[in-house]
Write an enzyme that holds these catalytic residues in place. Structure first.
Site, PDB file in Angstrom:
ATOM      1  N   TRP A   1      -2.948  11.506   4.463  1.00  0.00           N
ATOM      2  CA  TRP A   1      -1.821  11.577   3.874  1.00  0.00           C
ATOM      3  C   TRP A   1      -1.691  12.369   2.439  1.00  0.00           C
ATOM      4  O   TRP A   1      -2.607  11.819   1.488  1.00  0.00           O
ATOM      5  CB  TRP A   1      -1.274   9.799   3.502  1.00  0.00           C
ATOM      6  CG  TRP A   1       0.007   9.656   2.908  1.00  0.00           C
ATOM      7  CD1 TRP A   1       1.133  10.404   3.075  1.00  0.00           C
ATOM      8  CD2 TRP A   1       0.415   8.924   1.590  1.00  0.00           C
ATOM      9  NE1 TRP A   1       2.213   9.837   2.342  1.00  0.00           N
ATOM     10  CE2 TRP A   1       1.682   9.007   1.509  1.00  0.00           C
ATOM     11  CE3 TRP A   1      -0.374   8.095   0.881  1.00  0.00           C
ATOM     12  CZ2 TRP A   1       2.327   8.458   0.220  1.00  0.00           C
ATOM     13  CZ3 TRP A   1      -0.008   7.416  -0.338  1.00  0.00           C
ATOM     14  CH2 TRP A   1       1.725   7.711  -0.633  1.00  0.00           C
TER      15      TRP A   1
ATOM     16  N   ASP B   1      -6.371   1.677   3.122  1.00  0.00           N
ATOM     17  CA  ASP B   1      -4.751   1.831   2.846  1.00  0.00           C
ATOM     18  C   ASP B   1      -4.299   1.387   4.265  1.00  0.00           C
ATOM     19  O   ASP B   1      -4.596   2.188   5.330  1.00  0.00           O
ATOM     20  CB  ASP B   1      -4.370   3.312   2.719  1.00  0.00           C
ATOM     21  CG  ASP B   1      -3.096   3.434   2.324  1.00  0.00           C
ATOM     22  OD1 ASP B   1      -2.286   2.595   2.467  1.00  0.00           O
ATOM     23  OD2 ASP B   1      -2.901   4.588   2.072  1.00  0.00           O
TER      24      ASP B   1
ATOM     25  N   ALA C   1      -0.786   0.973   5.947  1.00  0.00           N
ATOM     26  CA  ALA C   1       0.788   0.924   5.655  1.00  0.00           C
ATOM     27  C   ALA C   1       1.558   0.738   6.793  1.00  0.00           C
ATOM     28  O   ALA C   1       2.666   0.658   6.580  1.00  0.00           O
ATOM     29  CB  ALA C   1       0.942   2.450   5.078  1.00  0.00           C
TER      30      ALA C   1
END
Length: 393
Positions: free
Chosen positions: A127, A208, A210
């Site tokens: 990302w 991470d 998400a």
């Protein structure tokens, strides 16, 4: 003073959104922005979220500050969602944050405080905001191979070869599920081998996560995170509620840190300190929505049912696109689309091919050919498939 400021590079995805809005063609298709949309092109408010907000409207009596950590009940509910029932509370420190981005930023700040010379190992690709924040903070970054451009799957041999060079004090940033931007995920055996590697090197994982619930299911998507939590002495977890609860604008996230129980109190104190320095008290409305849903059996069941509808809908679109491309191309070279998980897949198109699809078919995607599968519907899948073949993919 302000005259000394230099122009900053424009975010490519935000720039693409502007181009899309300015395009007068009625049949244009937006596959660039990373937001879930249903078949009607709407990001809906989930049923359980509506119900939770109505309940809060009737019962909430104050808008005063919460704690620096955020609402403790939210933090506990998120810890259980990500780490599972019976999570190690004696090892866990946590703070609520403004979205998953805020959690990542606080995690990077914490790393810099604890290990100033740390190298942050980041997947290639990742990302873009991961790298943007790390560079803004002036932290050391090393890329590790992740995506195989030939198979469109994980280059696990390259990944492990690169990460073998990580050292104690370094941090390895991993996507918990639904890798952004590729859609290519680690399987459980590969997570086991990553745990082995991290044990050998002494590097600390940062996860991470998400998109929990967008891939293979709520429990399945957290399996890798839970495995590392069981096997390793320390880890950081940045979790977002934007996608799986659909509360993007409420900016709801949490940062969790697992450590030796003897270090938990100091870790918690440092997380509190960072919240105070950056924004004092974290946003509360979204956190209370999430807490209300997760702590109410009926609301939780309805939320999980709707989330499962979302997940299965994206899988159906992936399967439809792969089959349509198989029909048009006469080959199985696009089968990876059905194997990827989450909202995103990287198609493997060149920037020239991406530009051609935009020019000839009004199909907008990020320049590296990342598409948001949730930007499609049954009617637009054949349009994309035809455009891909005509572009020479």
């Amino acid at each position: 003073m302000l005259g000394n400021l230099k122009p900053q590079a424009v975010d490519k995805i935000l720039m693409l959104m502007g181009e899309f809005r300015a395009d007068p063609r009625r049949d244009k298709i937006d596959l660039g922005v990373g937001v879930y949309r249903n078949a009607q092109g709407v990001t809906p408010i989930m049923r359980a979220v509506h119900a939770a907000e109505e309940r809060l409207l009737q019962t909430e009596t104050t808008k005063t500050y919460t704690a620096l950590t955020g609402e403790p009940g939210f933090n506990a509910a998120m810890a259980e969602l990500v780490l599972g029932q019976g999570y190690p509370a004696d090892r866990l420190a946590s703070v609520a944050t403004p979205g998953g981005t805020g959690a990542c930023r606080q995690a990077f700040e914490l790393i810099r405080m604890a290990s100033p010379d740390a190298t942050i190992w980041v997947s290639d690709p990742t990302w873009p905001n991961h790298l943007s924040i790390l560079r803004h903070l002036g932290m050391k970054v090393a890329l590790y191979r992740y995506f195989d451009t030939e198979t469109r799957g994980v280059d696990f041999a390259g990944m492990t070869e690169d990460l073998a060079a990580a050292q104690a004090g370094d941090v390895v940033l991993l996507h918990g599920c639904c890798h952004n931007p590729t859609g290519a995920n680690l399987n459980l055996d590969q997570w086991e081998r990553i745990a082995d590697l991290l044990q050998r090197t002494g590097a600390t994982p940062m996860i991470d996560i998400a998109y929990q619930g967008f891939g293979d299911g709520l429990e399945e998507d957290a399996a890798g995170v839970r495995l590392l939590a069981q096997r390793l002495p320390e880890m950081l977890i940045a979790a977002s509620c934007s996608k799986n609860f659909g509360i993007y604008r409420e900016r709801t996230g949490v940062l969790m840190a697992l450590s030796d129980p003897a270090h938990r109190e100091v870790t918690q104190g440092n997380l509190n300190y960072l919240n105070r320095q950056n924004y004092s008290f974290p946003p509360d409305h979204g956190a209370r929505i999430v807490m209300t849903i997760l702590n109410d059996p009926a609301l939780r069941a309805d939320w999980q049912a709707e989330l499962e509808e979302v997940r299965l809908g994206m899988l159906a679109l992936r399967q439809q696109l792969a089959e349509e491309l198989r029909r048009l191309s006469g080959s199985d070279r696009f089968g990876f689309i059905a194997q990827h998980r989450g909202m995103f897949s990287r198609l493997g198109a060149t920037p020239e091919q991406v530009e051609k699809m935009k020019k000839d078919h009004a199909i907008y995607m990020v320049g590296d050919s990342r598409i948001n599968v949730a930007g499609l519907n049954e009617s637009t899948v054949p349009v994309l498939a035809r455009a891909m073949i005509e572009a020479g993919l």
